[in-house]
Motif scaffolding. Structure first.
Motif, PDB file in Angstrom:
ATOM      1  N   CYS A   1     -86.100 -50.639 -29.754  1.00 50.86           N
ATOM      2  CA  CYS A   1     -85.451 -49.409 -30.211  1.00 50.86           C
ATOM      3  C   CYS A   1     -84.005 -49.729 -30.607  1.00 50.86           C
ATOM      4  O   CYS A   1     -83.245 -50.278 -29.818  1.00 50.86           O
ATOM      5  CB  CYS A   1     -85.476 -48.354 -29.107  1.00 50.86           C
ATOM      6  SG  CYS A   1     -84.567 -46.849 -29.477  1.00 50.86           S
ATOM      7  N   LYS A   2     -83.625 -49.380 -31.825  1.00 53.28           N
ATOM      8  CA  LYS A   2     -82.297 -49.720 -32.331  1.00 53.28           C
ATOM      9  C   LYS A   2     -81.199 -49.003 -31.554  1.00 53.28           C
ATOM     10  O   LYS A   2     -80.113 -49.561 -31.340  1.00 53.28           O
ATOM     11  CB  LYS A   2     -82.209 -49.389 -33.818  1.00 53.28           C
ATOM     12  CG  LYS A   2     -83.077 -50.278 -34.695  1.00 53.28           C
ATOM     13  CD  LYS A   2     -82.882 -49.955 -36.167  1.00 53.28           C
ATOM     14  CE  LYS A   2     -83.714 -50.887 -37.037  1.00 53.28           C
ATOM     15  NZ  LYS A   2     -83.542 -50.593 -38.491  1.00 53.28           N
ATOM     16  N   ILE A   3     -81.442 -47.762 -31.152  1.00 50.39           N
ATOM     17  CA  ILE A   3     -80.438 -47.016 -30.391  1.00 50.39           C
ATOM     18  C   ILE A   3     -80.161 -47.713 -29.066  1.00 50.39           C
ATOM     19  O   ILE A   3     -79.011 -47.836 -28.633  1.00 50.39           O
ATOM     20  CB  ILE A   3     -80.898 -45.563 -30.166  1.00 50.39           C
ATOM     21  CG1 ILE A   3     -80.969 -44.827 -31.501  1.00 50.39           C
ATOM     22  CG2 ILE A   3     -79.965 -44.841 -29.196  1.00 50.39           C
ATOM     23  CD1 ILE A   3     -81.476 -43.413 -31.403  1.00 50.39           C
TER      24      ILE A   3
ATOM     25  N   LYS B   1     -78.078 -50.832 -29.605  1.00 53.00           N
ATOM     26  CA  LYS B   1     -76.658 -50.544 -29.743  1.00 53.00           C
ATOM     27  C   LYS B   1     -76.014 -50.294 -28.376  1.00 53.00           C
ATOM     28  O   LYS B   1     -74.863 -50.695 -28.144  1.00 53.00           O
ATOM     29  CB  LYS B   1     -76.461 -49.333 -30.650  1.00 53.00           C
ATOM     30  CG  LYS B   1     -76.800 -49.591 -32.115  1.00 53.00           C
ATOM     31  CD  LYS B   1     -76.567 -48.346 -32.956  1.00 53.00           C
ATOM     32  CE  LYS B   1     -76.895 -48.623 -34.424  1.00 53.00           C
ATOM     33  NZ  LYS B   1     -76.688 -47.414 -35.277  1.00 53.00           N
TER      34      LYS B   1
ATOM     35  N   ALA C   1     -79.316 -44.300 -23.269  1.00 51.16           N
ATOM     36  CA  ALA C   1     -80.256 -45.316 -23.752  1.00 51.16           C
ATOM     37  C   ALA C   1     -81.541 -45.309 -22.937  1.00 51.16           C
ATOM     38  O   ALA C   1     -82.641 -45.434 -23.490  1.00 51.16           O
ATOM     39  CB  ALA C   1     -79.597 -46.692 -23.709  1.00 51.16           C
TER      40      ALA C   1
ATOM     41  N   TYR D   1     -84.509 -43.057 -23.936  1.00 49.33           N
ATOM     42  CA  TYR D   1     -85.398 -43.467 -25.022  1.00 49.33           C
ATOM     43  C   TYR D   1     -86.500 -44.408 -24.536  1.00 49.33           C
ATOM     44  O   TYR D   1     -87.431 -44.705 -25.301  1.00 49.33           O
ATOM     45  CB  TYR D   1     -84.600 -44.166 -26.124  1.00 49.33           C
ATOM     46  CG  TYR D   1     -83.726 -43.230 -26.921  1.00 49.33           C
ATOM     47  CD1 TYR D   1     -84.222 -42.546 -28.029  1.00 49.33           C
ATOM     48  CD2 TYR D   1     -82.400 -43.012 -26.556  1.00 49.33           C
ATOM     49  CE1 TYR D   1     -83.418 -41.684 -28.761  1.00 49.33           C
ATOM     50  CE2 TYR D   1     -81.587 -42.157 -27.284  1.00 49.33           C
ATOM     51  CZ  TYR D   1     -82.103 -41.483 -28.372  1.00 49.33           C
ATOM     52  OH  TYR D   1     -81.298 -40.626 -29.087  1.00 49.33           O
TER      53      TYR D   1
END
Length: 336
Positions: A126-128, A131, A166, A169
């Motif tokens: 997951c990109k979020i 980050k 985070a 997610y």
């Protein structure tokens, strides 16, 4: 050595000679020699008799009370066995000592939180979350610049917001986890976290008491409503690898389901059904018995890690060691 749990409402812990007994509806459910009991934990509306309390105090067996299926309430404390009080008071007045301990604990908290996110995100990518992992790495690099307790508090709050956002997610959407809320378990994930933190607190308290430390003298936490500051301090390094990792595993593997919770109480709190609570406790004990790589002790159980980290703190208080070496997950050491 075992932990004696009383979970069913109406259960009573008695003393029969040299044995603790747990009765439910006047039926004997459990009997164990007092010499084998490490601690006693009582949940909603469970009770313990005066003779059992006297035996626990005489044997320095901590007794913890947890209400609402997961909210810490209180514990019995024998305050007469604090063997290092004078040294703790000296350290409490030593700003350099306190800030060094806090820096070590927060560094471990960030390390271990970041590692858990990396582990949970390894297959999802997951990109979020990616980050957030990078943001925690940036905060770790910036940590040495913090030089005040207020600064550490602000630093901890900022990292916690990034981390729990985070984490949301990486958990099933059905649980609708929006972030950490310690005051009221208004959602199921926070309820499980509260329960895990309460159990972690009680286990660490037992270790603090075992080694003769006074739990009221902390470093990051100077005052804690209904909690002891030193235990709150030492918990920071264990939250992610023990409690948050366990909760994530239980919900992601469908061991704990939406239907395992009672209807909301009058305050809107959500808590595990008694049978699901017993299942959680089984997984909790399994987690404590699982192995972690300790910095200087090698492969040891998480339960033993709790004792080792309390002994580490004691060595610093006594002046036998200059630096507190917090528990770092092996993956954190390897990647940073």
């Amino acid at each position: 050595m075992i932990t004696l749990y009383a979970t069913e409402p109406g259960s009573i812990v008695h003393l029969d000679g040299s044995h603790f007994q747990v009765f439910f509806l006047e039926k004997l459910c459990c009997k164990v020699a007092a010499v084998k009991v490490k601690q006693i934990i009582l949940f909603d509306w469970c009770d313990i008799t005066a003779p059992a309390i006297k035996c626990a105090i005489a044997r320095s067996i901590p007794v913890g009370f947890i209400a609402d299926g997961g909210r810490y309430v209180a514990r019995l404390h024998d305050g007469g066995k604090c063997l290092h009080l004078s040294r703790q008071k000296q350290c409490f007045g030593d700003a350099e000592f306190q800030l060094a301990i806090v820096e070590s604990l927060l560094r471990a908290k960030l390390h271990n939180s970041r590692v858990l996110l990396m582990q949970l995100n390894s297959r999802r990518n997951c990109k979020i979350v990616g980050k957030a992992i990078d943001s925690l790495a940036y905060l770790l690099e910036a940590l040495p610049a913090v030089t005040t307790r207020k600064g550490f508090w602000q630093f901890e709050a900022a990292s916690a917001r990034i981390y729990f956002q985070a984490l949301s997610y990486l958990l099933p959407a059905a649980f609708n986890f929006q972030g950490r809320s310690a005051d009221l378990a208004g959602d199921r994930i926070n309820s499980l976290l509260n329960l895990g933190y309460a159990l972690l607190s009680q286990n660490l308290y037992a270790c603090v008491q075992k080694f003769g430390l006074n739990p009221d003298f902390g470093n990051l936490h100077h005052t804690c409503f209904n909690h002891t500051p030193l235990v709150c301090d030492l918990m920071e390094q264990f939250r992610a690898p023990i409690v948050e990792a366990l909760v994530a595993d239980l919900v992601n593997q469908n061991c704990i389901k939406i239907g395992d919770f009672l209807p909301p109480d009058e305050r809107g709190g959500l808590y595990l059904h008694p049978q699901a609570l017993q299942e959680f406790l089984l997984h909790w004990e399994t987690k404590l018995q699982s192995f972690a790589t300790h910095l200087y002790a090698g492969q040891v159980s998480y339960r033993h890690c709790l004792e080792l980290q309390v002994k580490e703190y004691l060595a610093c208080v006594k002046g036998e060691q200059d630096v507190y070496r917090s528990l770092l997950c092996q993956e954190a050491i390897a990647r940073l």
